[in-house]
Design a protein around this motif. Sequence first.
Motif, PDB file in Angstrom:
ATOM      1  N   LEU A  76      70.455  58.489  48.409  1.00 10.93           N
ATOM      2  CA  LEU A  76      70.355  58.841  49.804  1.00 10.93           C
ATOM      3  C   LEU A  76      68.761  59.076  50.027  1.00 10.93           C
ATOM      4  O   LEU A  76      68.135  58.481  50.788  1.00 10.93           O
ATOM      5  CB  LEU A  76      70.924  60.270  50.353  1.00 10.93           C
ATOM      6  CG  LEU A  76      72.200  59.965  50.775  1.00 10.93           C
ATOM      7  CD1 LEU A  76      72.934  61.482  51.037  1.00 10.93           C
ATOM      8  CD2 LEU A  76      72.519  58.786  51.931  1.00 10.93           C
ATOM      9  N   GLU A  77      67.900  59.792  49.014  1.00  8.55           N
ATOM     10  CA  GLU A  77      66.540  59.909  48.823  1.00  8.55           C
ATOM     11  C   GLU A  77      65.762  58.543  48.996  1.00  8.55           C
ATOM     12  O   GLU A  77      64.970  58.152  49.770  1.00  8.55           O
ATOM     13  CB  GLU A  77      65.882  60.731  47.919  1.00  8.55           C
ATOM     14  CG  GLU A  77      64.715  61.235  48.113  1.00  8.55           C
ATOM     15  CD  GLU A  77      64.449  62.400  46.863  1.00  8.55           C
ATOM     16  OE1 GLU A  77      63.256  63.353  47.191  1.00  8.55           O
ATOM     17  OE2 GLU A  77      65.010  62.128  45.654  1.00  8.55           O
ATOM     18  N   GLN A  78      66.208  57.547  48.092  1.00  6.37           N
ATOM     19  CA  GLN A  78      65.418  56.345  48.029  1.00  6.37           C
ATOM     20  C   GLN A  78      65.898  55.688  49.296  1.00  6.37           C
ATOM     21  O   GLN A  78      64.904  54.825  49.547  1.00  6.37           O
ATOM     22  CB  GLN A  78      65.940  55.847  46.907  1.00  6.37           C
ATOM     23  CG  GLN A  78      67.333  55.248  46.527  1.00  6.37           C
ATOM     24  CD  GLN A  78      67.549  53.881  47.330  1.00  6.37           C
ATOM     25  OE1 GLN A  78      66.761  53.082  47.422  1.00  6.37           O
ATOM     26  NE2 GLN A  78      68.782  53.722  47.386  1.00  6.37           N
ATOM     27  N   ALA A  79      67.073  55.779  49.734  1.00  4.96           N
ATOM     28  CA  ALA A  79      67.241  54.875  51.005  1.00  4.96           C
ATOM     29  C   ALA A  79      66.743  55.391  52.212  1.00  4.96           C
ATOM     30  O   ALA A  79      66.312  54.697  53.302  1.00  4.96           O
ATOM     31  CB  ALA A  79      68.883  55.113  51.378  1.00  4.96           C
ATOM     32  N   LEU A  80      66.219  56.704  52.243  1.00  9.37           N
ATOM     33  CA  LEU A  80      65.599  57.104  53.275  1.00  9.37           C
ATOM     34  C   LEU A  80      64.280  56.939  53.269  1.00  9.37           C
ATOM     35  O   LEU A  80      63.167  57.217  54.227  1.00  9.37           O
ATOM     36  CB  LEU A  80      65.944  58.449  53.566  1.00  9.37           C
ATOM     37  CG  LEU A  80      67.510  59.017  54.263  1.00  9.37           C
ATOM     38  CD1 LEU A  80      67.767  60.425  53.967  1.00  9.37           C
ATOM     39  CD2 LEU A  80      67.276  58.686  55.572  1.00  9.37           C
ATOM     40  N   ARG A  81      63.549  56.679  51.981  1.00 12.28           N
ATOM     41  CA  ARG A  81      62.245  56.636  51.720  1.00 12.28           C
ATOM     42  C   ARG A  81      61.384  55.685  52.643  1.00 12.28           C
ATOM     43  O   ARG A  81      61.882  54.534  52.841  1.00 12.28           O
ATOM     44  CB  ARG A  81      61.781  56.379  50.341  1.00 12.28           C
ATOM     45  CG  ARG A  81      60.466  56.831  49.904  1.00 12.28           C
ATOM     46  CD  ARG A  81      60.409  56.558  48.389  1.00 12.28           C
ATOM     47  NE  ARG A  81      61.247  57.532  47.752  1.00 12.28           N
ATOM     48  CZ  ARG A  81      62.182  57.281  46.637  1.00 12.28           C
ATOM     49  NH1 ARG A  81      62.074  56.056  46.325  1.00 12.28           N
ATOM     50  NH2 ARG A  81      62.799  58.308  46.078  1.00 12.28           N
TER      51      ARG A  81
END
Length: 377
Positions: free
Chosen positions: A372-377
């Motif tokens: 999720l973190e990389q998708a929201l970056r």
Amino acid sequence: MDINTICVHGSAHKTDYTGSVTVPIYQTATFAHLGVGQSTGYDYSRLQNPTREQLENVVAALEHGTDAIAFSTGMAAISAVMELFEAGDHIVISDDLYGGSHRLFHHISEKNGLTFTAVNTTDLLLIEKNIQPQSKAIFIETPSNPMMQITDIAEVAKIAKAHRLLLIVDNTFLSPYFQNPIDLGADIVMHSGTKYLGGHNDTLAGFAVTASNELSEKLRFIFKTVGACLSPFDSYLLIRGIKTLSIRMERQQENALKLAGWLAQHPKIKAVYYAGLPTHHGYEISKRQARGFGSMISFETDSEQTAHQVLERVKLILFAESLGGVETLITYPMLQTHADIPASEREAKGINERLLRLSVGLEASDDIIADLEQALR
């Protein structure tokens, strides 16, 4: 018997005497009679099948019901329950419901003469206010799909009994492991067995669990007449899935609590809907009526662009409909589960272009968060 033991060992009633550890798959359409007026107790698999019977006994025990009836899908189960009513009958329903239930009620049941009033069932006064002389039932989801509203089952049961109405509760999101609506006064409990009961995203099933023999007899008649029964092989898959229900629910909830806390702190997330957060409006009711909070999370991003970005960039998490399986799934309610609800109604409930729904699986929580973190970056 403890719920963990029931999940593993199932029903005490056995139909196999070979010593098989697993329930056999009785893959047969019909059963031979021993003679005129004699029967083994099984006649035709639409009416009953030994494999399905074992499954139904397990689910009835888990939900503390008198009977559980296994249907081909969750929507088949709800459709059968709607056949308990007649043209002119009125039902009060939660205004935040799975889109398939909304579609059934407003495109099929209304055509057949039933009427519905949708209200926020977290507001007990609203329920009372909308009961009519022709009302016959109250139908609720708690937690609701997708806004995770929590309705006080015991209090709604009091209202239902005072007005001689049936209380029907869709318990799919929490499963009988975390919540038992019959113990709180519900008359019928619904499940999409496709979800947590099956637990592996590999088969479809539905259940109606009854609190009385009278309701069981009525629904059994509808069941055998309409014929949307669960197949022997799918019944076997559900029995197998339920064996790990307790450990799956605990681990998925553990992951969901971590994810909800992480999402609540992310600058691109404007709202998190999860009953396990102390800030959730239904947190105290959840603690009172359930043994856990489950693993369904909805959250609102800061923009439509961010929502699309998440859906297109996730790698470990799968962009797919359904929920309750071992894999973490993310869904876009406005285009998937709730696409058939008119846009104005959808948006009034908060089901907008920024809302995403997450079914948290069994992967390591750090890996889900990293995705999720990389998708929201």
